[in-house]
Design an enzyme around this catalytic site. Structure first.
Site, PDB file in Angstrom:
ATOM      1  N   ARG A 169      45.754   7.745 -10.637  1.00  0.00           N
ATOM      2  CA  ARG A 169      46.647   8.012  -9.490  1.00  0.00           C
ATOM      3  C   ARG A 169      47.144   6.731  -8.827  1.00  0.00           C
ATOM      4  O   ARG A 169      47.307   6.669  -7.607  1.00  0.00           O
ATOM      5  CB  ARG A 169      45.972   8.907  -8.435  1.00  0.00           C
ATOM      6  CG  ARG A 169      45.449  10.219  -8.941  1.00  0.00           C
ATOM      7  CD  ARG A 169      46.549  11.143  -9.480  1.00  0.00           C
ATOM      8  NE  ARG A 169      45.922  12.254 -10.152  1.00  0.00           N
ATOM      9  CZ  ARG A 169      45.631  12.261 -11.462  1.00  0.00           C
ATOM     10  NH1 ARG A 169      45.963  11.250 -12.247  1.00  0.00           N
ATOM     11  NH2 ARG A 169      45.042  13.298 -11.995  1.00  0.00           N
ATOM     12  N   SER A 218      46.156  17.755  -4.037  1.00  0.00           N
ATOM     13  CA  SER A 218      44.864  17.154  -3.688  1.00  0.00           C
ATOM     14  C   SER A 218      45.069  16.069  -2.643  1.00  0.00           C
ATOM     15  O   SER A 218      45.861  15.150  -2.849  1.00  0.00           O
ATOM     16  CB  SER A 218      44.218  16.521  -4.919  1.00  0.00           C
ATOM     17  OG  SER A 218      43.875  17.534  -5.826  1.00  0.00           O
ATOM     18  N   GLU A 288      44.693  10.555  -1.657  1.00  0.00           N
ATOM     19  CA  GLU A 288      45.630  10.521  -2.791  1.00  0.00           C
ATOM     20  C   GLU A 288      47.049  10.675  -2.236  1.00  0.00           C
ATOM     21  O   GLU A 288      47.988  10.058  -2.712  1.00  0.00           O
ATOM     22  CB  GLU A 288      45.314  11.670  -3.764  1.00  0.00           C
ATOM     23  CG  GLU A 288      46.282  11.734  -4.933  1.00  0.00           C
ATOM     24  CD  GLU A 288      45.841  12.725  -6.003  1.00  0.00           C
ATOM     25  OE1 GLU A 288      44.613  12.858  -6.247  1.00  0.00           O
ATOM     26  OE2 GLU A 288      46.727  13.364  -6.593  1.00  0.00           O
TER      27      GLU A 288
END
Ligand SMILES: Cc1cc2nc3c(=O)[nH]c(=O)nc-3n(C[C@H](O)[C@H](O)[C@H](O)COP(=O)(O)OP(=O)(O)OC[C@H]3O[C@@H](n4cnc5c(N)ncnc54)[C@H](O)[C@@H]3O)c2cc1C
Length: 296
Positions: A169, A218, A288
């Site tokens: 990520r 998320s 995130e």
């Protein structure tokens, strides 16, 4: 403002655009300027025309973005009109504004495997590159070999995925640059098998995620060897509500907006989670979701 006249010829330019309308979390104040270039050449011509000190925010689908209630004092560049997809043998090239679900579908239609997970990620390719998006054991960097970016001065540059140091990520894009397209090397497989994998992934998603309410996917990255959702649940925070934002009782790593949530409600929940998980487990959860603070 003289510069606005030249830019208006290159795309749609508006002022005071509500970011709540452009993010899947449906929160956030006004962007001072909002620009949607007609194509990548128009983007290249327009970029140097904006005042040098005006901050720029590239935007895809806004599915990983939390914008402050005070808005964004700069120009949001919406890549939505730059969305071609091209396939040559096993090489797929797509522009930044192409929906990842559409890219996955195109690959499947050509019997190409490697991007099935994109069927379940609600962003555009530019955001997918910037985030090194992934799911179900696949991620963008597995098959992406080349990314074209455009700098603030309008100059283009081609970088390999190695040069972008893509990790979980995270992608190290040069500061101020905008992704305009990327190429992937895929492998051949039966179309039916690829489509079946995509259906299975979508079904799993619909059973485990609160997809009926505004959210940003998320909220936290999974710490090494752990699941953020499990830590949040173990900390007793599943279902916790602040204002009109709530830690989902379907999936504890999701925050949902009950309709009128503010960015501040969501931020307060993020901070509460970080403090509680740190206190109880000595683990620092890293967001995130990209948080765009006020005055950026
Ligand atoms: C229901 C749901 C499920 C999700 N599931 C997943 C998942 O399984 N896996 C996963 O990885 N993510 C997931 N996400 C998060 C999100 O979809 C991904 O991070 C996606 O890659 C973001 O794409 P976007 O176009 O929405 O980016 P945006 O939210 O618009 O932008 C995200 C960041 O990328 C930057 N950016 C956007 N476009 C460009 C560009 N052209 N050039 C440079 N920078 C750019 C933005 O400035 C911002 O910092 C999910 C989100 C939701 C709402």
């Amino acid at each position: 403002m003289i510069w606005t006249q030249d830019i208006q010829a290159l795309g749609e330019l508006s002022q005071q655009e509500p970011m709540a309308a452009h993010t899947t979390m449906a929160v956030g104040g006004m962007a001072s300027w909002y620009f949607k270039p007609y194509d990548k050449h128009a983007l290249g011509e327009a970029l140097p025309l904006f005042p040098h000190d005006m901050p720029i925010l590239p935007l895809g689908r806004g599915s990983n973005l939390l914008v402050s209630d005070l808005g964004f004092h700069g120009v949001v560049i919406d890549l939505g009109l730059i969305h071609n997809i091209h396939i040559d043998e096993t090489k797929l090239t797509a522009e930044a504004g192409a929906r990842m679900s559409k890219i996955a579908q195109s690959a499947a239609n050509h019997g190409l495997s490697g991007l099935e997970f994109m069927a379940t990620v609600p962003g555009d390719l530019g955001g997918g590159i910037a985030m090194n998006a992934g799911a179900f054991g696949q991620q963008v960097s597995d098959t992406c070999h080349e990314v074209n970016i455009i700098h603030r001065d309008g100059k283009e540059e081609t970088l390999s995925s190695q040069q972008l140091h893509m990790t979980y990520r995270h992608t190290q894009l040069p500061s101020g640059s905008i992704v305009i397209n990327a190429s992937f090397t895929l492998t051949r497989d039966e179309q039916d098998a690829i489509r079946q994998r995509m259906r299975d992934m979508r079904q799993q998603r619909s059973q485990t995620q609160p997809l009926a309410m505004p959210n940003c996917g998320s909220v936290f990255k999974n710490p090494e060897g752990q699941h953020a959702a499990q830590l949040i649940e173990a900390a007793g925070l599943k279902g916790k509500r602040i204002g009109n934002a709530q830690i989902s009782d379907t999936h504890a790593n999701f925050i949902v907006n009950h309709g009128q949530a503010s960015s501040q409600d969501v931020l307060a929940l993020i901070q509460l989670v970080q403090q509680t998980v740190w206190k109880q487990f000595n683990i620092q959860l890293e967001p995130e979701v990209r948080i765009l603070e006020a005055m950026q």
